[in-house]
Design a protein around this motif. Structure first.
Motif, PDB file in Angstrom:
ATOM      1  N   ILE A   1       0.843  -1.196   0.000  1.00  0.00           N
ATOM      2  CA  ILE A   1       0.000   0.000   0.000  1.00  0.00           C
ATOM      3  C   ILE A   1       0.882   1.253   0.000  1.00  0.00           C
ATOM      4  N   SER A   2       0.363   2.280  -0.673  1.00  0.00           N
ATOM      5  CA  SER A   2       1.002   3.611  -0.703  1.00  0.00           C
ATOM      6  C   SER A   2       2.369   3.641  -1.375  1.00  0.00           C
TER       7      SER A   2
ATOM      8  N   SER B   1      -1.575   3.850  -7.893  1.00  0.00           N
ATOM      9  CA  SER B   1      -2.633   4.643  -8.531  1.00  0.00           C
ATOM     10  C   SER B   1      -2.052   5.911  -9.134  1.00  0.00           C
TER      11      SER B   1
ATOM     12  N   SER C   1      -5.772   8.531  -5.423  1.00  0.00           N
ATOM     13  CA  SER C   1      -4.610   8.202  -4.605  1.00  0.00           C
ATOM     14  C   SER C   1      -4.639   9.072  -3.362  1.00  0.00           C
ATOM     15  N   ASP C   2      -4.018   8.568  -2.343  1.00  0.00           N
ATOM     16  CA  ASP C   2      -4.083   9.256  -1.073  1.00  0.00           C
ATOM     17  C   ASP C   2      -2.889   8.844  -0.224  1.00  0.00           C
TER      18      ASP C   2
ATOM     19  N   ARG D   1      -2.983   8.047   2.775  1.00  0.00           N
ATOM     20  CA  ARG D   1      -3.353   6.899   3.604  1.00  0.00           C
ATOM     21  C   ARG D   1      -3.263   5.627   2.769  1.00  0.00           C
ATOM     22  N   GLY D   2      -2.772   4.566   3.394  1.00  0.00           N
ATOM     23  CA  GLY D   2      -2.687   3.292   2.676  1.00  0.00           C
ATOM     24  C   GLY D   2      -4.073   2.696   2.524  1.00  0.00           C
TER      25      GLY D   2
ATOM     26  N   PRO E   1      -5.441  -3.180  -5.514  1.00  0.00           N
ATOM     27  CA  PRO E   1      -5.258  -2.795  -4.113  1.00  0.00           C
ATOM     28  C   PRO E   1      -3.830  -3.128  -3.657  1.00  0.00           C
TER      29      PRO E   1
ATOM     30  N   ASN F   1       9.814   3.701  -6.945  1.00  0.00           N
ATOM     31  CA  ASN F   1       9.027   4.934  -7.101  1.00  0.00           C
ATOM     32  C   ASN F   1       9.450   5.973  -6.059  1.00  0.00           C
TER      33      ASN F   1
ATOM     34  N   ALA G   1       6.260   8.640  -9.892  1.00  0.00           N
ATOM     35  CA  ALA G   1       4.904   8.590 -10.433  1.00  0.00           C
ATOM     36  C   ALA G   1       4.243   9.951 -10.281  1.00  0.00           C
ATOM     37  N   GLY G   2       4.807  10.748  -9.399  1.00  0.00           N
ATOM     38  CA  GLY G   2       4.256  12.087  -9.204  1.00  0.00           C
ATOM     39  C   GLY G   2       3.438  12.129  -7.937  1.00  0.00           C
ATOM     40  N   GLY G   3       2.174  11.799  -8.067  1.00  0.00           N
ATOM     41  CA  GLY G   3       1.289  11.929  -6.914  1.00  0.00           C
ATOM     42  C   GLY G   3       1.051  13.399  -6.648  1.00  0.00           C
TER      43      GLY G   3
ATOM     44  N   ARG H   1       2.832  16.709  -8.179  1.00  0.00           N
ATOM     45  CA  ARG H   1       4.268  16.661  -8.483  1.00  0.00           C
ATOM     46  C   ARG H   1       4.420  16.218  -9.930  1.00  0.00           C
TER      47      ARG H   1
HETATM   48  N1  GTP Z   1       7.212  12.073  -3.307  1.00  0.00           N
HETATM   49  C1  GTP Z   1       6.454  11.294  -4.063  1.00  0.00           C
HETATM   50  N2  GTP Z   1       5.261  10.858  -3.598  1.00  0.00           N
HETATM   51  C2  GTP Z   1       4.525  10.063  -4.380  1.00  0.00           C
HETATM   52  C3  GTP Z   1       4.945   9.656  -5.666  1.00  0.00           C
HETATM   53  N3  GTP Z   1       4.005   8.837  -6.200  1.00  0.00           N
HETATM   54  C4  GTP Z   1       3.025   8.758  -5.278  1.00  0.00           C
HETATM   55  N4  GTP Z   1       3.326   9.482  -4.190  1.00  0.00           N
HETATM   56  C5  GTP Z   1       2.491   9.666  -3.000  1.00  0.00           C
HETATM   57  O1  GTP Z   1       2.323   8.415  -2.336  1.00  0.00           O
HETATM   58  C6  GTP Z   1       1.046   8.347  -1.718  1.00  0.00           C
HETATM   59  C7  GTP Z   1       0.351   7.054  -2.120  1.00  0.00           C
HETATM   60  O2  GTP Z   1       0.070   7.073  -3.504  1.00  0.00           O
HETATM   61  P1  GTP Z   1      -1.028   6.142  -4.167  1.00  0.00           P
HETATM   62  O3  GTP Z   1      -0.912   6.354  -5.635  1.00  0.00           O
HETATM   63  O4  GTP Z   1      -2.339   6.309  -3.534  1.00  0.00           O
HETATM   64  O5  GTP Z   1      -0.449   4.727  -3.745  1.00  0.00           O
HETATM   65  P2  GTP Z   1      -1.122   3.309  -4.015  1.00  0.00           P
HETATM   66  O6  GTP Z   1       0.018   2.365  -4.183  1.00  0.00           O
HETATM   67  O7  GTP Z   1      -2.114   3.377  -5.089  1.00  0.00           O
HETATM   68  O8  GTP Z   1      -1.800   3.024  -2.612  1.00  0.00           O
HETATM   69  P3  GTP Z   1      -2.976   1.950  -2.298  1.00  0.00           P
HETATM   70  O9  GTP Z   1      -4.053   2.138  -3.309  1.00  0.00           O
HETATM   71  O10 GTP Z   1      -3.364   2.311  -0.918  1.00  0.00           O
HETATM   72  O11 GTP Z   1      -2.328   0.621  -2.351  1.00  0.00           O
HETATM   73  C8  GTP Z   1       0.294   9.584  -2.168  1.00  0.00           C
HETATM   74  O12 GTP Z   1       0.347  10.532  -1.134  1.00  0.00           O
HETATM   75  C9  GTP Z   1       1.087  10.084  -3.368  1.00  0.00           C
HETATM   76  O13 GTP Z   1       1.002  11.491  -3.512  1.00  0.00           O
HETATM   77  C10 GTP Z   1       6.221  10.119  -6.134  1.00  0.00           C
HETATM   78  O14 GTP Z   1       6.676   9.832  -7.226  1.00  0.00           O
HETATM   79  N5  GTP Z   1       6.910  10.928  -5.294  1.00  0.00           N
END
Ligand code: GTP
Ligand code: MG
Length: 490
Positions: A123-124, A128, A142-143, A145-146, A171, A226, A259-261, A281
């Motif tokens: 998770i996290s 996404s 995306s969030d 939180r896991g 998931p 990532n 991935a950005g997020g 990002r």
């Molecule tokens: N610094 C940084 N944060 C990132 C990056 N990619 C994702 N995040 C952050 O990581 C957190 C989780 O991202 P998600 O895309 O929700 O992760 P996920 O793997 O889909 O999580 P689940 O659906 O809970 O399994 C978010 O707060 C994003 O903003 C990245 O490349 N750099």
């Protein structure tokens, strides 16, 4: 280069090689002659040193050229035998809908002929977010939180060479209490042609286990580090080299990406108001796109056999689990049936002594029926031996069984109302229940009638009569007793 000049070059190379060989042989001979002229002790010392060098050389050569230990892929049954097993399970009333649906999905994707890539990871780790970077029109949430993603969702992505992919967001694994979601993710990973495993730092032991699990199914894998924006160049390079070392035999490639997020923060405005701001990002996923293009270059059709193998292997495991479950339920039914019969048998006994003599024919029949259920071949001699051994166990354990039965008479008032002989009838229910369960557990695990193992389990079960089980057996005894009395009356 013309054919003639190629031939000339080859002839020259062969002549040079021959000359080198002759020169080497001449040197060796000259050395040998000089060696022979030396005193004996020097001959032996030099010989030993040369031998040592040769051995070290051979060792290095072996280490370099040793065959890489091939990972043994998880076995997969052929489709026909799997379908037969599903048919049999259906015949026993098991719910095989999900397993049949998996087979239908296997066919649907084959006909679809598109390349499926699943993201996978804890998770996290940013799955996404990566989907959003690869498939811009996706609205994957995306969030921080896991456990944000709860279902499997597909999105269309595009490779730099223009080919399209179906990307699956799944998931995250390792969420506490998220086993069902994790199972969804694993099933989707097996259905994909390739998997991108996301991590956000060094791999933990459980992450390594997940990677190995995917590789064992023969999945073409990419490992993506990532959130690479969080490290400076030196740290990132160090992390990447560690990840490469650890995943050497598992992943086809290891890449660092962002991935950005997005990040959320509060902004205080001039007039004192506080505003929530979300800032994306910028993603950087080029290395992953290139690696994905290489990994899936063969196309859907060429990648299909591996995919099919993984799906069938996964189905083999799931079907096996359902078979075990169905058998256990059937065994439970058989054991109850015999416990009832034992109660009725005890009622018919003229004068039950304080020593419990097991009802031999009934015990033998229970053994045979359970062995047949677990498809274990047993001879009559084996059955007799087992019953004999159970008798011996009971001879020493009968006082315990009678004590448990005596306590139960007080604890379950229904039993007390049945009158004389009920103590022994209930003791027989206990005995047959323990014997049946011991035998079923042993047959399931050992796949053979292992007297010693079944006997040990029987001893354990006789000594450990727990509350809920006793209540069930008390109810069974009351019921069987009443039925027995009615039978007598007729
Ligand atoms: N610094 C940084 N944060 C990132 C990056 N990619 C994702 N995040 C952050 O990581 C957190 C989780 O991202 P998600 O895309 O929700 O992760 P996920 O793997 O889909 O999580 P689940 O659906 O809970 O399994 C978010 O707060 C994003 O903003 C990245 O490349 N750099
Ligand atoms: Mg997610």
């Amino acid at each position: 280069m013309t054919r003639r000049s190629r031939l000339l070059l080859a002839a020259l190379a062969v002549a040079a090689l021959l000359w080198l060989l002759f020169a080497a042989a001449e040197r060796a001979l000259a050395l040998a002659q000089r060696l022979l002229a030396l005193p004996a002790w020097l001959q032996w010392t030099l010989g030993a040193v040369l031998l040592l060098f040769a051995a070290a050389g051979a060792l290095v050569l072996w280490w370099l050229l040793r065959p890489r230990r091939k990972r043994r892929p998880v076995p997969a049954p052929d489709r026909d035998s799997l379908q037969q097993r599903l048919g049999r399970l259906g015949g026993h009333g098991a719910d095989t809908t999900a397993l049949h649906a998996e087979l239908a999905e296997l066919d649907r994707r084959r006909a679809d002929a598109r390349v499926y890539v699943a993201l996978f990871g804890e998770i996290s780790t940013g799955k996404s977010s990566l989907i959003r970077a690869l498939a811009p029109d996706a609205l994957a949430a995306s969030d921080v939180r896991g456990g944000t993603t709860r279902t499997v969702a597909h999105h269309d992505g595009r490779l730099p060479d223009g080919r399209t992919l179906v990307l699956a967001d799944v998931p995250g694994s390792r969420e506490s209490g998220g086993e069902a979601h994790e199972a969804l993710a694993r099933e989707e990973a097996l259905r994909a042609h390739a998997v991108v495993y996301l991590c956000a730092g060094d791999l933990s032991r459980t992450q390594m286990d997940e990677l190995r699990w995917l590789a064992d199914f023969g999945k073409p894998l990419l490992l993506a580090l990532n959130k690479a924006d969080q490290w400076d160049d030196a740290e990132r390079a160090q992390l990447l080299s560690r990840l490469r070392r650890h995943s050497r035999t598992l992943a086809a490639d290891v890449v660092a990406i962002s991935a950005g997020g997005s990040e959320r923060f509060q902004r205080r405005l001039g007039d004192g108001r506080v505003e929530q701001v979300e800032r994306r990002r910028p993603p950087d996923v080029q290395p992953l796109l290139k690696a994905l293009a290489r990994l899936t270059a063969a196309g859907a059709e060429a990648l299909e056999p591996l995919r099919e193998h993984a799906v069938l292997a996964g189905l083999h495991e799931r079907t096996g689990a359902l078979e075990a479950e169905t058998r256990a339920a059937e065994a439970e039914r058989v054991v109850r049936k015999y416990a009832r019969r034992a109660v009725v048998g005890a009622m018919a006994a003229v004068a039950p002594g304080s020593d419990l003599v097991i009802q031999g024919a009934l015990a033998a029949s229970l053994t045979r029926e359970l062995a047949a259920l677990y498809e274990v071949r047993v001879s009559e001699v084996q059955v007799e031996d087992f019953v004999q051994q159970a008798r011996l166990t009971l001879r020493t354990g009968s006082s315990i069984v009678l004590a448990v039965a005596g306590n139960a008479l007080k604890a379950f008032p229904g039993l007390g109302t049945l009158g004389g002989g009920v103590l022994h009838a209930f003791a027989y229910a206990l005995i047959f229940d323990a014997m049946g369960r011991a035998l079923a557990a042993s047959l399931a695990e050992r796949k053979t009638l292992d007297q010693r193992d079944a006997g040990e389990r029987l001893k354990g079960l006789l000594a450990d009569a727990q509350g809920p089980r006793l209540r069930e057996l008390a109810a069974l005894t009351v019921e069987a007793w009443r039925d027995g009395k009615q039978e007598e009356a007729r």
